[in-house]
Scaffold this motif. Structure first.
Motif, PDB file in Angstrom:
ATOM      1  N   GLN A  46       0.838  -1.203   0.000  1.00  0.00           N
ATOM      2  CA  GLN A  46       0.000   0.000   0.000  1.00  0.00           C
ATOM      3  C   GLN A  46       0.876   1.257   0.000  1.00  0.00           C
ATOM      4  O   GLN A  46       0.569   2.227  -0.708  1.00  0.00           O
ATOM      5  CB  GLN A  46      -0.946  -0.009   1.200  1.00  0.00           C
ATOM      6  N   ASN A  47       1.949   1.235   0.768  1.00  0.00           N
ATOM      7  CA  ASN A  47       2.859   2.382   0.785  1.00  0.00           C
ATOM      8  C   ASN A  47       3.591   2.542  -0.542  1.00  0.00           C
ATOM      9  O   ASN A  47       3.783   3.661  -1.019  1.00  0.00           O
ATOM     10  CB  ASN A  47       3.865   2.243   1.934  1.00  0.00           C
ATOM     11  N   GLU A  48       3.977   1.417  -1.147  1.00  0.00           N
ATOM     12  CA  GLU A  48       4.618   1.489  -2.460  1.00  0.00           C
ATOM     13  C   GLU A  48       3.657   2.064  -3.499  1.00  0.00           C
ATOM     14  O   GLU A  48       4.051   2.876  -4.331  1.00  0.00           O
ATOM     15  CB  GLU A  48       5.087   0.114  -2.917  1.00  0.00           C
ATOM     16  N   SER A  49       2.407   1.652  -3.437  1.00  0.00           N
ATOM     17  CA  SER A  49       1.411   2.153  -4.372  1.00  0.00           C
ATOM     18  C   SER A  49       1.218   3.657  -4.197  1.00  0.00           C
ATOM     19  O   SER A  49       1.134   4.402  -5.176  1.00  0.00           O
ATOM     20  CB  SER A  49       0.083   1.416  -4.168  1.00  0.00           C
ATOM     21  N   LEU A  50       1.166   4.100  -2.965  1.00  0.00           N
ATOM     22  CA  LEU A  50       1.033   5.534  -2.692  1.00  0.00           C
ATOM     23  C   LEU A  50       2.240   6.297  -3.218  1.00  0.00           C
ATOM     24  O   LEU A  50       2.097   7.339  -3.873  1.00  0.00           O
ATOM     25  CB  LEU A  50       0.862   5.773  -1.194  1.00  0.00           C
ATOM     26  N   LEU A  51       3.431   5.780  -2.964  1.00  0.00           N
ATOM     27  CA  LEU A  51       4.644   6.435  -3.438  1.00  0.00           C
ATOM     28  C   LEU A  51       4.686   6.480  -4.963  1.00  0.00           C
ATOM     29  O   LEU A  51       5.035   7.510  -5.556  1.00  0.00           O
ATOM     30  CB  LEU A  51       5.881   5.721  -2.895  1.00  0.00           C
TER      31      LEU A  51
END
Length: 83
Positions: A46-51
């Motif tokens: 989820q954090n990678e997707s946001l980044l």
């Protein structure tokens, strides 16, 4: 639902009626470990997707979304090239 989640719920329910055996406590610990691993993988993706979204990296976001879907369906995720 992943089998370890169902078993964890079953063990929790059993523990409401009686103390768990040593073997059941070990099994509960294993289920909780798998759940924690799943949660950390989910948070990472989820954090990678946001980044990826914030940096307008469409290819990376598509790859990340595919891994998120894989994790949700299979409970596992494969990582190709590390970023």
């Amino acid at each position: 639902m992943f089998p370890y989640l169902a078993r964890m719920a079953e063990l929790w329910s059993l523990n409401k009626k009686r103390s768990l055996t040593d073997a059941e406590l070990i099994e509960l610990d294993q289920c909780m470990s798998l759940n924690a691993k799943h949660c950390w993988q989910l948070a990472r993706l989820q954090n990678e997707s946001l980044l990826a979204s914030m940096t307008d990296d469409v290819e990376w976001q598509h790859e990340t979304c595919a891994r998120l879907e894989e994790l949700q369906i299979t409970g596992k995720v494969t990582y190709g090239d590390a970023r």
